[in-house]
Design a protein around this motif. Structure first.
Motif, PDB file in Angstrom:
ATOM      1  N   LEU A  53     -15.130   8.098  45.822  1.00 29.28           N
ATOM      2  CA  LEU A  53     -15.599   6.783  45.407  1.00 29.28           C
ATOM      3  C   LEU A  53     -15.646   6.662  43.888  1.00 29.28           C
ATOM      4  CD1 LEU A  53     -16.471   4.152  46.673  1.00 29.28           C
ATOM      5  CD2 LEU A  53     -18.812   4.962  46.638  1.00 29.28           C
ATOM      6  N   LEU A  54     -16.061   7.702  43.205  1.00 36.45           N
ATOM      7  CA  LEU A  54     -16.085   7.672  41.740  1.00 36.45           C
ATOM      8  C   LEU A  54     -14.672   7.591  41.150  1.00 36.45           C
ATOM      9  CD1 LEU A  54     -18.933  10.211  40.916  1.00 36.45           C
ATOM     10  CD2 LEU A  54     -18.974   7.716  40.718  1.00 36.45           C
ATOM     11  N   ILE A  55     -13.736   8.328  41.726  1.00 38.36           N
ATOM     12  CA  ILE A  55     -12.342   8.242  41.261  1.00 38.36           C
ATOM     13  C   ILE A  55     -11.800   6.834  41.495  1.00 38.36           C
ATOM     14  CG2 ILE A  55      -9.992   9.044  41.691  1.00 38.36           C
ATOM     15  CD1 ILE A  55     -11.185  11.811  42.299  1.00 38.36           C
ATOM     16  N   GLY A  56     -12.068   6.268  42.661  1.00 33.67           N
ATOM     17  CA  GLY A  56     -11.611   4.913  42.964  1.00 33.67           C
ATOM     18  C   GLY A  56     -12.206   3.878  42.037  1.00 33.67           C
ATOM     19  N   LEU A  57     -13.503   3.989  41.759  1.00 36.04           N
ATOM     20  CA  LEU A  57     -14.142   3.044  40.842  1.00 36.04           C
ATOM     21  C   LEU A  57     -13.618   3.192  39.420  1.00 36.04           C
ATOM     22  CD1 LEU A  57     -17.823   3.063  42.124  1.00 36.04           C
ATOM     23  CD2 LEU A  57     -16.114   1.263  42.384  1.00 36.04           C
ATOM     24  N   TYR A  58     -13.356   4.422  38.997  1.00 37.44           N
ATOM     25  CA  TYR A  58     -12.771   4.637  37.674  1.00 37.44           C
ATOM     26  C   TYR A  58     -11.414   3.953  37.570  1.00 37.44           C
ATOM     27  CZ  TYR A  58     -10.193   6.934  33.964  1.00 37.44           C
ATOM     28  OH  TYR A  58      -9.410   7.169  32.868  1.00 37.44           O
ATOM     29  N   LEU A  59     -10.579   4.138  38.578  1.00 39.02           N
ATOM     30  CA  LEU A  59      -9.250   3.521  38.547  1.00 39.02           C
ATOM     31  C   LEU A  59      -9.325   1.998  38.608  1.00 39.02           C
ATOM     32  CD1 LEU A  59      -7.252   5.967  40.836  1.00 39.02           C
ATOM     33  CD2 LEU A  59      -7.097   5.738  38.365  1.00 39.02           C
ATOM     34  N   LEU A  60     -10.273   1.476  39.379  1.00 37.95           N
ATOM     35  CA  LEU A  60     -10.392   0.026  39.491  1.00 37.95           C
ATOM     36  C   LEU A  60     -11.014  -0.614  38.253  1.00 37.95           C
ATOM     37  CD1 LEU A  60     -11.484  -0.423  43.197  1.00 37.95           C
ATOM     38  CD2 LEU A  60      -9.351  -1.138  42.156  1.00 37.95           C
ATOM     39  N   LEU A  61     -12.022   0.027  37.676  1.00 37.09           N
ATOM     40  CA  LEU A  61     -12.732  -0.592  36.552  1.00 37.09           C
ATOM     41  C   LEU A  61     -12.059  -0.367  35.212  1.00 37.09           C
ATOM     42  CD1 LEU A  61     -16.416   0.187  37.556  1.00 37.09           C
ATOM     43  CD2 LEU A  61     -15.156  -1.946  37.840  1.00 37.09           C
ATOM     44  N   PHE A  62     -11.584   0.845  34.973  1.00 41.09           N
ATOM     45  CA  PHE A  62     -11.062   1.153  33.649  1.00 41.09           C
ATOM     46  C   PHE A  62      -9.548   1.049  33.540  1.00 41.09           C
ATOM     47  CE2 PHE A  62     -15.105   3.459  33.826  1.00 41.09           C
ATOM     48  CZ  PHE A  62     -15.747   2.806  32.792  1.00 41.09           C
ATOM     49  N   LYS A  63      -8.841   1.091  34.627  1.00 40.99           N
ATOM     50  CA  LYS A  63      -7.390   0.995  34.572  1.00 40.99           C
ATOM     51  C   LYS A  63      -6.867  -0.275  35.230  1.00 40.99           C
ATOM     52  CE  LYS A  63      -5.995   5.663  33.963  1.00 40.99           C
ATOM     53  NZ  LYS A  63      -4.869   6.514  34.163  1.00 40.99           N
ATOM     54  N   ARG A  64      -7.745  -1.192  35.536  1.00 37.54           N
ATOM     55  CA  ARG A  64      -7.291  -2.403  36.234  1.00 37.54           C
ATOM     56  C   ARG A  64      -6.523  -3.348  35.335  1.00 37.54           C
ATOM     57  NH1 ARG A  64     -12.692  -6.023  36.929  1.00 37.54           N
ATOM     58  NH2 ARG A  64     -13.103  -6.201  34.715  1.00 37.54           N
ATOM     59  N   HIS A  65      -6.653  -3.183  34.045  1.00 38.86           N
ATOM     60  CA  HIS A  65      -5.973  -4.073  33.120  1.00 38.86           C
ATOM     61  C   HIS A  65      -4.547  -3.633  32.822  1.00 38.86           C
ATOM     62  CE1 HIS A  65      -9.633  -6.256  32.538  1.00 38.86           C
ATOM     63  NE2 HIS A  65     -10.274  -5.157  32.234  1.00 38.86           N
ATOM     64  N   GLU A  66      -4.090  -2.591  33.467  1.00 30.32           N
ATOM     65  CA  GLU A  66      -2.730  -2.141  33.228  1.00 30.32           C
ATOM     66  C   GLU A  66      -1.766  -3.055  33.973  1.00 30.32           C
ATOM     67  OE1 GLU A  66      -2.195   1.957  34.111  1.00 30.32           O
ATOM     68  OE2 GLU A  66      -3.617   2.587  32.592  1.00 30.32           O
ATOM     69  N   SER A  67      -0.891  -3.676  33.213  1.00 28.64           N
ATOM     70  CA  SER A  67       0.088  -4.575  33.810  1.00 28.64           C
ATOM     71  C   SER A  67       1.378  -4.495  33.006  1.00 28.64           C
ATOM     72  CB  SER A  67      -0.432  -6.017  33.832  1.00 28.64           C
ATOM     73  OG  SER A  67      -0.596  -6.501  32.524  1.00 28.64           O
ATOM     74  N   ILE A  68       2.410  -5.075  33.569  1.00 25.13           N
ATOM     75  CA  ILE A  68       3.714  -5.102  32.913  1.00 25.13           C
ATOM     76  C   ILE A  68       4.263  -6.521  33.015  1.00 25.13           C
ATOM     77  CG2 ILE A  68       4.814  -4.280  35.025  1.00 25.13           C
ATOM     78  CD1 ILE A  68       7.018  -3.117  33.327  1.00 25.13           C
ATOM     79  N   SER A  69       4.858  -6.972  31.940  1.00 21.57           N
ATOM     80  CA  SER A  69       5.552  -8.257  31.922  1.00 21.57           C
ATOM     81  C   SER A  69       6.932  -8.019  31.321  1.00 21.57           C
ATOM     82  CB  SER A  69       4.799  -9.279  31.069  1.00 21.57           C
ATOM     83  OG  SER A  69       3.517  -9.482  31.573  1.00 21.57           O
ATOM     84  N   ILE A  70       7.957  -8.431  32.039  1.00 26.98           N
ATOM     85  CA  ILE A  70       9.323  -8.267  31.560  1.00 26.98           C
ATOM     86  C   ILE A  70       9.847  -9.648  31.182  1.00 26.98           C
ATOM     87  CG2 ILE A  70      11.649  -7.506  32.118  1.00 26.98           C
ATOM     88  CD1 ILE A  70      10.442  -5.528  34.071  1.00 26.98           C
ATOM     89  N   TYR A  71      10.164  -9.795  29.914  1.00 28.22           N
ATOM     90  CA  TYR A  71      10.727 -11.035  29.381  1.00 28.22           C
ATOM     91  C   TYR A  71      12.205 -10.791  29.062  1.00 28.22           C
ATOM     92  CZ  TYR A  71       5.881 -12.506  28.782  1.00 28.22           C
ATOM     93  OH  TYR A  71       4.577 -12.831  28.998  1.00 28.22           O
ATOM     94  N   THR A  72      12.918 -11.836  28.711  1.00 28.17           N
ATOM     95  CA  THR A  72      14.341 -11.693  28.427  1.00 28.17           C
ATOM     96  C   THR A  72      14.608 -10.889  27.159  1.00 28.17           C
ATOM     97  OG1 THR A  72      14.296 -13.859  27.371  1.00 28.17           O
ATOM     98  CG2 THR A  72      15.087 -13.760  29.649  1.00 28.17           C
ATOM     99  N   HIS A  73      13.672 -10.880  26.205  1.00 24.84           N
ATOM    100  CA  HIS A  73      13.893 -10.171  24.947  1.00 24.84           C
ATOM    101  C   HIS A  73      12.940  -9.010  24.710  1.00 24.84           C
ATOM    102  CE1 HIS A  73      16.710 -13.281  23.950  1.00 24.84           C
ATOM    103  NE2 HIS A  73      15.791 -14.214  24.049  1.00 24.84           N
TER     104      HIS A  73
END
Length: 142
Positions: A53-73
Motif C-alpha cells: 500500500l505504501l509503494i502504491g501510494l508513493y507511485l500514485l501521489l508522487f509520480k502521478r504527474h508523469e506524462s508525455i505529449s508528442i507534438y509535431t516539432h
C-alpha cells in the motif's frame, strides 16, 4: 482565430506507466489486508499489505504527474521537471524489448537517441495488444 502551440500540433498525450503500477500495488495492499482476516498468521500478511500500500501510494501521489505529449516539432516529458526534446535534436529512436515470464507478448519501450549522445527513455510501453495509437505515432515520428 486559431491558437497554435509553439511545438506544433498535438499528436499524442498520455500518462506514463507509473500510474498503472501504483494502482496495482494499492489494490494488492488492500487485498492483503482483507486476506489477513482469513488466515492464522495475520501479522505477516498485514506487514506485506502495508508495504504494498505504501509503494502504491508513493507511485500514485508522487509520480502521478508523469506524462508525455508528442507534438509535431517536440516531445514534452513531464517527469519531476519538464523536459523538452526538440525533433531536430533526435538522431534516432530505438526500442527496448521487455518480456515478462507469464506474458506471451513482448512489450517495447522507446528510447530517444539524441545528437549529443544522451538517451531518453519514454516510460510508455506498446505491443500488439496495448497502445497501438502510441506505437503508430512514435514509429512515424522521424
Amino acid at each position: 482565430m486559431v491558437i497554435v502551440n509553439e511545438y506544433g500540433d498535438l499528436l499524442y498525450k498520455s500518462k506514463t506507466d507509473s500510474r498503472k503500477n501504483g494502482i496495482v500495488f494499492a489494490i494488492l495492499g488492500i487485498l492483503a489486508f482483507v486476506g489477513a482476516n482469513f488466515i492464522y498468521a495475520k501479522a505477516m500478511l498485514i506487514i506485506i499489505g502495508v508495504i504494498f500500500l505504501l509503494i502504491g501510494l508513493y507511485l500514485l501521489l508522487f509520480k502521478r504527474h508523469e506524462s508525455i505529449s508528442i507534438y509535431t516539432h517536440a516531445i514534452v516529458l513531464n517527469l519531476r521537471e519538464k523536459k523538452i526534446v526538440k525533433k531536430e535534436d533526435i538522431e534516432h529512436i530505438t526500442y527496448e524489448k521487455v518480456k515478462t515470464r507469464k506474458s506471451p507478448v513482448a512489450s517495447y519501450y522507446p528510447v530517444l537517441g539524441l545528437k549529443n549522445g544522451d538517451r531518453v527513455l519514454i516510460n510508455v510501453a506498446f505491443n500488439d495488444v496495448i497502445n497501438k495509437d502510441f506505437e503508430a505515432v512514435i514509429k512515424s515520428y522521424l
